[in-house]
Design a protein around this motif. Sequence first.
Motif, PDB file in Angstrom:
ATOM      1  N   HIS A   7       0.812  -1.224   0.000  1.00 43.85           N
ATOM      2  CA  HIS A   7       0.000   0.000   0.000  1.00 43.85           C
ATOM      3  C   HIS A   7       0.844   1.271   0.000  1.00 43.85           C
ATOM      4  CE1 HIS A   7      -3.580  -2.446   0.885  1.00 43.85           C
ATOM      5  NE2 HIS A   7      -2.809  -3.103   1.731  1.00 43.85           N
ATOM      6  N   TYR A   8       2.155   1.124   0.121  1.00 41.95           N
ATOM      7  CA  TYR A   8       3.022   2.301   0.205  1.00 41.95           C
ATOM      8  C   TYR A   8       3.376   2.805  -1.188  1.00 41.95           C
ATOM      9  CZ  TYR A   8       7.134   5.144   1.262  1.00 41.95           C
ATOM     10  OH  TYR A   8       8.037   6.164   1.343  1.00 41.95           O
ATOM     11  N   TYR A   9       3.475   4.110  -1.325  1.00 39.96           N
ATOM     12  CA  TYR A   9       3.812   4.731  -2.604  1.00 39.96           C
ATOM     13  C   TYR A   9       5.139   5.465  -2.425  1.00 39.96           C
ATOM     14  CZ  TYR A   9       3.212   7.483  -6.886  1.00 39.96           C
ATOM     15  OH  TYR A   9       3.377   8.050  -8.122  1.00 39.96           O
ATOM     16  N   ALA A  10       6.219   4.928  -2.992  1.00 36.65           N
ATOM     17  CA  ALA A  10       7.565   5.472  -2.809  1.00 36.65           C
ATOM     18  C   ALA A  10       7.767   6.675  -3.715  1.00 36.65           C
ATOM     19  CB  ALA A  10       8.618   4.399  -3.078  1.00 36.65           C
ATOM     20  N   SER A  11       7.155   7.787  -3.329  1.00 31.96           N
ATOM     21  CA  SER A  11       7.251   9.007  -4.119  1.00 31.96           C
ATOM     22  C   SER A  11       7.292  10.197  -3.177  1.00 31.96           C
ATOM     23  CB  SER A  11       6.052   9.137  -5.063  1.00 31.96           C
ATOM     24  OG  SER A  11       5.941  10.438  -5.573  1.00 31.96           O
ATOM     25  N   VAL A  12       8.062  11.209  -3.545  1.00 29.80           N
ATOM     26  CA  VAL A  12       8.118  12.431  -2.742  1.00 29.80           C
ATOM     27  C   VAL A  12       6.731  13.051  -2.622  1.00 29.80           C
ATOM     28  CG1 VAL A  12       9.026  14.783  -2.693  1.00 29.80           C
ATOM     29  CG2 VAL A  12      10.540  12.878  -3.271  1.00 29.80           C
ATOM     30  N   ASP A  13       5.955  12.964  -3.681  1.00 28.80           N
ATOM     31  CA  ASP A  13       4.619  13.570  -3.684  1.00 28.80           C
ATOM     32  C   ASP A  13       3.563  12.688  -3.019  1.00 28.80           C
ATOM     33  OD1 ASP A  13       5.556  15.778  -5.129  1.00 28.80           O
ATOM     34  OD2 ASP A  13       5.349  14.680  -7.020  1.00 28.80           O
ATOM     35  N   GLY A  14       3.842  11.376  -2.926  1.00 27.70           N
ATOM     36  CA  GLY A  14       2.808  10.487  -2.433  1.00 27.70           C
ATOM     37  C   GLY A  14       3.136   9.686  -1.196  1.00 27.70           C
ATOM     38  N   ALA A  15       4.377   9.715  -0.724  1.00 26.37           N
ATOM     39  CA  ALA A  15       4.768   8.876   0.410  1.00 26.37           C
ATOM     40  C   ALA A  15       3.986   9.235   1.667  1.00 26.37           C
ATOM     41  CB  ALA A  15       6.268   8.996   0.658  1.00 26.37           C
ATOM     42  N   PHE A  16       3.965  10.523   2.017  1.00 26.06           N
ATOM     43  CA  PHE A  16       3.273  10.953   3.230  1.00 26.06           C
ATOM     44  C   PHE A  16       1.782  10.650   3.131  1.00 26.06           C
ATOM     45  CE2 PHE A  16       1.292  14.024   6.078  1.00 26.06           C
ATOM     46  CZ  PHE A  16       2.082  13.901   7.225  1.00 26.06           C
ATOM     47  N   ALA A  17       1.200  10.912   1.962  1.00 28.08           N
ATOM     48  CA  ALA A  17      -0.229  10.651   1.772  1.00 28.08           C
ATOM     49  C   ALA A  17      -0.529   9.160   1.825  1.00 28.08           C
ATOM     50  CB  ALA A  17      -0.689  11.234   0.437  1.00 28.08           C
ATOM     51  N   GLN A  76       8.701  15.426   8.641  1.00 26.61           N
ATOM     52  CA  GLN A  76       9.771  16.385   8.885  1.00 26.61           C
ATOM     53  C   GLN A  76      11.033  15.707   9.452  1.00 26.61           C
ATOM     54  OE1 GLN A  76      10.015  19.164   7.294  1.00 26.61           O
ATOM     55  NE2 GLN A  76       9.911  20.669   8.949  1.00 26.61           N
ATOM     56  N   MET A  77      10.844  14.856  10.440  1.00 27.67           N
ATOM     57  CA  MET A  77      12.008  14.214  11.045  1.00 27.67           C
ATOM     58  C   MET A  77      12.607  13.185  10.096  1.00 27.67           C
ATOM     59  SD  MET A  77      13.659  14.944  13.725  1.00 27.67           S
ATOM     60  CE  MET A  77      12.395  15.919  14.511  1.00 27.67           C
ATOM     61  N   SER A  78      11.784  12.582   9.246  1.00 24.75           N
ATOM     62  CA  SER A  78      12.300  11.651   8.242  1.00 24.75           C
ATOM     63  C   SER A  78      13.248  12.376   7.294  1.00 24.75           C
ATOM     64  CB  SER A  78      11.150  11.029   7.443  1.00 24.75           C
ATOM     65  OG  SER A  78      10.324  10.240   8.247  1.00 24.75           O
ATOM     66  N   TYR A  79      12.776  13.496   6.759  1.00 24.59           N
ATOM     67  CA  TYR A  79      13.564  14.228   5.769  1.00 24.59           C
ATOM     68  C   TYR A  79      14.853  14.767   6.378  1.00 24.59           C
ATOM     69  CZ  TYR A  79      14.991  17.789   2.433  1.00 24.59           C
ATOM     70  OH  TYR A  79      15.724  18.551   1.551  1.00 24.59           O
ATOM     71  N   ALA A 137      16.408   9.370  -3.629  1.00 27.81           N
ATOM     72  CA  ALA A 137      16.735   8.871  -2.292  1.00 27.81           C
ATOM     73  C   ALA A 137      15.621   7.987  -1.739  1.00 27.81           C
ATOM     74  CB  ALA A 137      17.007  10.042  -1.347  1.00 27.81           C
ATOM     75  N   ILE A 138      14.380   8.439  -1.845  1.00 24.28           N
ATOM     76  CA  ILE A 138      13.281   7.669  -1.279  1.00 24.28           C
ATOM     77  C   ILE A 138      13.100   6.340  -2.024  1.00 24.28           C
ATOM     78  CG2 ILE A 138      11.360   8.603  -2.634  1.00 24.28           C
ATOM     79  CD1 ILE A 138       9.783   8.780  -0.023  1.00 24.28           C
ATOM     80  N   THR A 139      13.357   6.342  -3.338  1.00 26.34           N
ATOM     81  CA  THR A 139      13.273   5.094  -4.100  1.00 26.34           C
ATOM     82  C   THR A 139      14.350   4.113  -3.654  1.00 26.34           C
ATOM     83  OG1 THR A 139      12.400   6.284  -6.008  1.00 26.34           O
ATOM     84  CG2 THR A 139      13.297   4.102  -6.412  1.00 26.34           C
ATOM     85  N   ILE A 178       4.192  15.751  10.470  1.00 29.05           N
ATOM     86  CA  ILE A 178       4.166  16.936   9.611  1.00 29.05           C
ATOM     87  C   ILE A 178       4.879  16.565   8.315  1.00 29.05           C
ATOM     88  CG2 ILE A 178       4.859  19.344   9.372  1.00 29.05           C
ATOM     89  CD1 ILE A 178       5.025  19.459  12.441  1.00 29.05           C
ATOM     90  N   GLU A 179       4.261  16.837   7.174  1.00 30.21           N
ATOM     91  CA  GLU A 179       4.872  16.456   5.899  1.00 30.21           C
ATOM     92  C   GLU A 179       6.212  17.165   5.702  1.00 30.21           C
ATOM     93  OE1 GLU A 179       3.596  15.811   1.208  1.00 30.21           O
ATOM     94  OE2 GLU A 179       2.273  16.898   2.597  1.00 30.21           O
ATOM     95  N   ALA A 180       7.159  16.459   5.095  1.00 28.45           N
ATOM     96  CA  ALA A 180       8.512  16.984   4.907  1.00 28.45           C
ATOM     97  C   ALA A 180       8.494  18.319   4.168  1.00 28.45           C
ATOM     98  CB  ALA A 180       9.358  15.972   4.139  1.00 28.45           C
ATOM     99  N   ASN A 181       9.266  19.256   4.714  1.00 29.36           N
ATOM    100  CA  ASN A 181       9.394  20.581   4.102  1.00 29.36           C
ATOM    101  C   ASN A 181      10.875  20.956   4.084  1.00 29.36           C
ATOM    102  OD1 ASN A 181       9.310  23.203   3.222  1.00 29.36           O
ATOM    103  ND2 ASN A 181       7.940  23.945   4.832  1.00 29.36           N
TER     104      ASN A 181
END
Length: 433
Positions: free
Chosen positions: A70-80, A155-158, A192-194, A277-280
């Motif tokens: 169910h995980y989406y390894a994408s900067v735009d979709g990982a958090f969602a 945030q802490m992940s990034y 990196a996330i991939t 909090i989503e990565a910023n």
Amino acid sequence: MSFAWAKPYEPKTALGQWVDERLPLPRLVYGAVGGGYPVPRNLNYAWNFGVLAGVFLMIQIITGIVLAMHYYASVDGAFASIEHIMRDVNAGWFLRYAHANGASFFFIVVYIHIFRGLFYGSYKAPRELVWMLGLVVYLLMMATAFMGYVLPWGQMSYWGAQVITGFFSAFPVVGEPLRVWLLGGFAPDQAAITRFFSLHYLLPFVIAGVVILKTWALHIPGSSNPTGVDVKTEKDTLPFHPFYTAKDGWFILLVLMAYVTVTFFMPNALGHADNYIEANPLATPAHIVPEWYFWPFYAILRAFTVDFIIPAKLWGVVAMFSSILLLFFLPWLDRSPVRSGHYRPLFKLFFWIFVADIVLLAICGVMPAEQPWVALSQIGTAYYFAHFLIILPIISKIETPLPLPSSISASVLHGEAEESAPYGLAKSQPANA
């Protein structure tokens, strides 16, 4: 370990005999964890944590496989996708919390297992390779945990990825190219996330393979025991099944109750609020800290504040990695012929000082990089290396151990005071760790 009194495997049915003749897998299991594997009869509950580590490894693999669906390894979709798992996937919240807290419990169990090995001398001959394979498992766990912590893309992940990978840039010439190669760019991003997702999925299976090698290596000299005395007769052992399967079984259930309690009632107690909090990349958290199982090493990293010949950052990185690599040389740093800390009064004292030092480093690792925590980190770091490089070698030369029991069965069945041998006699006998 082969003993004449170990019961051979005998299939009970015609089907069992047919399978055994063609694929002797039941025979292998019987010899590894069944009645065909004799184990010292005096093992205490500190020896339950090896099996527990295997249980939590299986929990992590199973929950990780389902989460990966169910995980989406994408900067735009990982958090969602994490929010999707938590809110929309059937029992997704439980799988996510079980996996996150399972990592913490896995480290708790492994840390207790390591400290047990340190106290009872499980790194001493003939188990040096068992100890080293265990350290390889630990290093793989750390890499897996770090990469998994990046995947929620909070945030802490990034910023954790930014700081941890920044360690490599401290090395001259090769450091920055290595960091760019690891991330796939100059900062944590899609590449990196991939990469981290791929490695996070793969490494648990590598860990399982190393665990199998470690178990195989352990079965050659046999299990260690609290006295540090080798198995001599049949009276010193019990078959692993049913005695230790029963003992391990109820203890596993007890620990799983604690694990389930944390997962259901305080699932975020061991995490960090900023990761919701989503990565910023443009907003740096006020205080960046790694997961709790990295705190002592983070304190060692930050303990170096003065440039001396080489930059302080490089000193910190070298010290952090050396603090783990040093453990590989422990069998040769501690030269005492006695393994168990129970019979080494001076070693026991400094062992508990070392445990207190690790706790101090962990506290310093979670605190801001300011005084008095930086000074305490420096003191704790100095003692950490002094313990292995100075104190242990000296203790092994000057310490007078207590008398060892003449055998495992003597210590269990008749009391150590009645049937104990002077150290000079026991010294000539190789001892179990």
